[in-house]
Write an enzyme that holds these catalytic residues in place. Structure first.
Site, PDB file in Angstrom:
ATOM      1  N   ALA B  48       0.830  -1.198   0.000  1.00 58.56           N
ATOM      2  CA  ALA B  48       0.000   0.000   0.000  1.00 58.56           C
ATOM      3  C   ALA B  48       0.869   1.253   0.000  1.00 58.56           C
ATOM      4  CB  ALA B  48      -0.928  -0.010   1.209  1.00 58.56           C
ATOM      5  N   ARG B 334     -11.397 -19.352   4.517  1.00 55.91           N
ATOM      6  CA  ARG B 334     -10.487 -19.622   5.627  1.00 55.91           C
ATOM      7  C   ARG B 334     -11.193 -19.809   6.960  1.00 55.91           C
ATOM      8  NH1 ARG B 334      -5.809 -15.346   3.737  1.00 55.91           N
ATOM      9  NH2 ARG B 334      -5.132 -16.675   2.027  1.00 55.91           N
ATOM     10  N   LEU B 466      -3.338  -8.520  -1.207  1.00 56.57           N
ATOM     11  CA  LEU B 466      -2.351  -7.924  -2.113  1.00 56.57           C
ATOM     12  C   LEU B 466      -3.088  -7.041  -3.111  1.00 56.57           C
ATOM     13  CD1 LEU B 466      -0.012 -10.998  -2.740  1.00 56.57           C
ATOM     14  CD2 LEU B 466       0.118  -9.262  -0.965  1.00 56.57           C
TER      15      LEU B 466
END
Ligand SMILES: Cc1cc2nc3c(=O)[nH]c(=O)nc-3n(C[C@H](O)[C@H](O)[C@H](O)COP(=O)(O)OP(=O)(O)OC[C@H]3O[C@@H](n4cnc5c(N)ncnc54)[C@H](O)[C@@H]3O)c2cc1C
Ligand code: SF4
Ligand code: FES
Lengths: 251, 662
Positions: B48, B334, B466
């Protein structure tokens, strides 16, 4: 604190800052478990030092999984220690024997001045990248990614060169403190790719110039860098960079 | 429910598909001459921060970048393994911007903002283009095109990757762009500097106080705007897949200066990590989600089975994800995978010394790949050994570095025996609350990347962080910052001798002085480990009212103990890693309390936030959309005193439904 059964003696370089002289000091590392990483062993030693009112040993580290390139210990005469292809943070105590004496020093190179104990300043590497380790493409200028086709073989070679973590072990391993392996890895990555072609000449000339200005030594092809590089960056990159450099100098 | 009047998300008008396009055509611009006199502080050099700093400098702004590591290239983005999503549909498998948007909202268990997520999906393709142009060596097919793989929570292949080092290659791309700007003098770099305080003047962020970590000197830096790109706070749990230095300090100081904290309790526990081996452990290592492409997760069907995994025949193995979730199998999101593994281990089916591990097994796919290879190479009647050998070579090419890492850490060879894995803290969906412009509730103070709360709701899908970090930095902030800075062109550089700077600096000085002078008996790590244990047990994979209340009182007393008994050796005016840690742990000790308060307040289960009181009969998370379809944005009032503000989440384009991966 989990207990192990290894008892070790550490001889560690202690140096208050870049201006003062350093010296070796001896520390006991008792009750070490073979499952600890080398840095976790240092954590244990440091915790005990602090609890007994002493100063801990300063060292650099961050990711502890072999990718950030921050850890930088010179262990028993080898950067990142005795195992091939691993960084200090990935080295485990099972690679040592009970009763061993382990000597730990910082990277030693004029271009990497000591900050404290085992931590050194590697900003010279950043300046080398700033001098040419990039493709000049501003954000927003790119075409669809699949418009650039790259043979898998070239892409793989470029990737292997790009795997360098910028740790500086190559410099520490070299009797001349040469940074050729590091610099050539970046030059090669970009030389192998179509995106890197336009600035090829300036890139290699500028990066080599900056490398020399930073006080790194010359390469005499001893190959120590490749042997100690935790990411197995190949000497072929140095050969490729030399070719690029010659081409660039003569045109 | 109506949103709090203190929260204006500034979501543009128009249909979902048009919001971002229209916004970009109408946003206020800053002309090139004015850009040259506007200064921007970027704290953080991960995906970032580096991408933002490089892009803003290219546009002509004057930029300063800060990071605590010795080089911007070492930010923890470097460690991301598996990949980055983009809705390119290169695989012709039905992907689209809408599908990526939909998967992300659903994966986040309907707790993210539609407009932000749609923008993210729209931008995703440009990120791959940009990185490709920079020379990021993505994996490719033999024909020279880019390769993709699958990640959890989706049924298309949209993940771009560079072996198991995608984060490294993307960050080195952004870092190169940043170094190029540094070389041209457009960016000034302050490595080994830690931001310790935000400076506000007339309610606006105007700079920071930073500590030079080599000399210990405090510095005052002015900026017309301040961007926090400082990553996640998973290290509040002590053990996590984050790097040792990851911290909440910058975000926490911002919070105490008026920036609301969004959804602090949303933590991602990643299912496939190497299990804890002992008390000495300092961090946990992730085994990338991409492994779930080719690895099957199982336990023995027999409780406390002491057999070695290779001695357990197939019919006695419980492939529990495939059993419970036939549609997604090993590729469920997840949070679902982690809870299922915990459930099996809690029920006594786990393996290893601690019984807290399940197997991740590559044998079936090794054989499958081996067979494909023999066909490709025209080998007739190959032996089983030959097939396995060829299969292993394929697995090695795909995951070699991960397998090596596993072997190095555990001493076991995953080519021969299944990996043992267990969930571990990995990512924080919570973070500073930001509006559509990525601005916090403090004007001029922005948050990008993992540091903000914005796009992932209550659970992030793999390969989306990402994407978000680079979207924020390359393609969002360059536009949205104009909305703020176009009003600032008349603001002259403010002297750092201004009173606000002096007061902020004195505050930091005082904080450090206090830490140095406790001279207690216990090292910082002692407190950090205890905090981590409380958080993991009571605010980790499963939470309940009683536990959270207990945790809050434990954390409060641990904090008191810390401030009276911590020992920070050395001096303040030198390189002092223990002091750095102490200051970070002091902030974690406050954040931990807020996380528990938030978890206690959210009386529902959603994504990574699982309240044991709220579950379906099958043990799945039970949301309460009527009462909890909001972002919890907490305002700091005083120590242990936080005020809740709600941003209502409206779903206009997606039908909100019980999440099902069956
Ligand atoms: C092991 C691992 C694997 C992952 N794999 C994937 C994956 O495959 N795909 C995916 O999408 N996501 C993945 N993630 C998540 C993703 O990598 C991160 O969310 C993302 O990289 C965060 O980027 P960032 O720029 O926000 O922060 P970071 O990269 O963490 O950068 C933070 C920066 O802030 C600086 N900083 C912090 N505090 C201060 C301070 N007080 N003062 C000064 N500087 C400060 C640091 O120096 C650093 O430069 C993974 C995460 C981990 C831990
Ligand atoms: S070439 Fe190898 S040794 Fe040198 S900096 Fe790169 S990874 Fe480290
Ligand atoms: S600590 Fe990151 S490579 Fe060793």
């Amino acid at each position: 604190m989990s207990q192990g059964n290894m008892n070790l003696t550490l001889k560690v370089w202690k140096q208050k800052n870049k201006n003062e002289k350093g010296r070796f000091e001896t520390f006991d590392a008792k009750g070490i478990s073979p499952d600890m990483s080398f840095l976790e062993m240092f954590d244990v030693v440091n915790e005990r030092l602090i609890s007994s009112g002493k100063e801990p040993i300063a060292f650099d580290h961050d990711c502890r999984e072999g990718i950030c390139g921050m850890c930088s210990m010179y262990i028993n005469g080898r950067p990142h220690g005795p195992k091939q292809g691993v960084t200090t943070c990935q080295l485990h105590m099972r690679s040592f024997k009970d009763g061993d004496t382990i000597v730990v020093e910082p990277w030693r190179s004029a271009a990497f001045p000591v900050i404290k104990d085992l931590a050194v300043n590697r900003s010279s590497f950043d300046r080398i990248i700033a001098s040419g380790g990039f493709v000049s493409v501003n954000t927003g200028n790119a075409k669809d990614a699949n418009n650039i086709l790259i043979p898998k073989h070239d892409a793989d070679d470029a990737f292997n060169a790009a795997a360098c973590i910028g740790c500086g072990a190559c410099v520490a391993a070299c009797k001349n403190s040469s940074a050729m392996l590091f610099v050539s890895a970046k030059v090669s990555q970009l030389a192998l790719l179509p995106q890197g072609q336009f600035e090829k000449k300036e890139r290699v000339l500028n990066m080599v110039k900056q490398m020399d200005e930073e006080g790194f030594g010359n390469c005499t092809n001893t190959g120590a860098c490749e042997a100690e590089c935790p990411k197995s960056i190949s000497l072929e990159n140095i050969a490729r960079m030399n070719r690029e450099y010659l081409k660039a100098s003569f045109s | 429910m109506a949103s709090s009047s203190k929260l204006n998300a500034k979501i543009p008008e128009g249909t979902l598909e048009q919001k971002w396009t229209k916004y970009r055509s109408n946003v206020h611009l800053v002309n090139p001459a004015n850009k040259r006199s506007l200064e921007i502080i970027v704290v953080g050099s991960g995906l970032a921060g580096s991408s933002a700093a490089a892009s803003l400098a290219e546009m002509g702004y004057k930029v300063k970048v800060f990071c605590f590591q010795d080089s911007p290239r070492r930010a923890h983005s470097i460690a991301a393994q598996g990949g980055i999503n983009a809705a390119k549909n290169y695989q012709n498998d039905g992907d689209s911007v809408y599908r990526l948007f939909y998967d992300t909202i659903k994966g986040g268990d309907y707790r993210a903002r539609e407009a932000n997520v749609h923008r993210l999906a729209e931008i995703s393709g440009s990120i791959i283009d940009q990185c490709g142009a920079q020379g990021v060596p993505f994996a490719r097919e033999y024909g020279g095109t880019l390769s993709n793989r699958s990640f959890g929570g989706t049924q298309v292949q949209r993940t771009f990757y560079a072996a198991g080092q995608t984060g490294q290659q993307l960050l080195l791309g952004a870092y190169s762009a940043l170094q190029r700007q540094i070389g041209m003098g457009a960016v000034k770099l302050f490595a080994r500097h830690e931001m310790m305080e935000v400076v506000k003047i007339d309610g606006k962020a105007r700079g920071i106080i930073a500590r030079d970590l080599i000399t210990g000197k405090l510095e005052r830096h002015f900026g017309h705007a301040v961007l926090l790109c400082t990553g996640g706070y998973g290290n509040v749990f002590y053990l996590s897949t984050n790097a040792m230095g990851c911290n909440v300090t910058a975000a926490w100081k911002a919070h105490k200066n008026g920036a609301f904290f969004g959804n602090p309790c949303y933590t991602q526990i990643h299912p496939t990590c190497i299990p804890v081996s002992g008390d000495h452990q300092s961090k946990l290592t992730l085994m990338s989600e991409s492994l779930r492409n080719d690895g099957r997760i199982w336990t023995s069907k027999i409780q406390n089975d002491a057999r070695k995994p290779n001695d357990i025949p197939d019919e006695e193995r419980d492939y529990f994800l495939e059993r419970r979730y036939p549609a997604f199998g090993n590729l469920v999101p997840r949070d679902v995978a982690s809870r299922a593994a915990k459930e099996r281990c809690d029920a006594g089916f786990g393996s290893g010394a601690s019984k807290m591990a399940v197997y991740l097994d590559f044998a079936a796919n090794t054989e499958r790949y081996g067979k494909i290879e023999t066909t490709k190479h025209n080998l007739h009647n190959p032996s089983k050994e030959e097939i396995i050998r060829l299969g292993k070579a394929v697995i090695k090419e795909k995951y070699g570095n991960l397998f090596d890492m596993y072997k190095q850490i555990t001493g076991e060879d995953p080519y021969e025996v299944p990996m043992r894995i267990y969930p571990a803290v990995h990512y924080t969906m919570g973070g500073l609350w930001v509006d559509y412009n990525l601005m916090t509730t403090v004007p001029g103070l922005f948050a990008l990347g993992e540091a903000n709360f914005s796009d992932h709701g209550a659970n992030r899908l793999g390969a989306s962080a990402l994407m978000q970090g680079l979207a924020d930095g390359y393609f969002v902030i360059p536009y949205t910052i104009g909305d703020y800075l176009s009003e600032e062109i008349r603001t002259k550089t403010i002297s750092t001798d201004n009173e606000a700077f002096l007061i902020a600096e004195a505050k930091v000085q005082d904080h450090i002085h206090k830490l140095m002078n406790i001279k207690g008996s216990k090292p910082v790590d002692h407190f950090h480990k205890r905090l981590g244990k409380i958080m993991w047990e009571k605010c980790g994979m499963a939470r309940n009212k009683e536990g959270l209340n207990w945790a809050i009182s434990e954390i409060t007393s641990l904090r008191k103990e810390f401030w009276s008994d911590v020992c920070v050796p050395g001096e303040a005016n030198e390189f002092n890693p223990e002091l750095e840690k102490a200051s970070r742990v002091a902030d974690f000790l406050e954040l931990g309390e807020l996380m528990c308060i938030d978890a206690l307040d959210r009386k529902e289960s959603c994504g990574g936030h699982f309240r044991e009181e709220y579950q379906t009969e099958e043990g799945e998370a039970l949301r309460d959309d009527k009462n909890y379809a909001y972002v919890a944005a907490w305002e700091y009032k005083n120590e242990s005193d936080f005020k809740l503000h709600k941003e209502e989440l409206n779903y206009e384009n997606i039908k909100i439904a019980q999440r099902s991966y069956k």
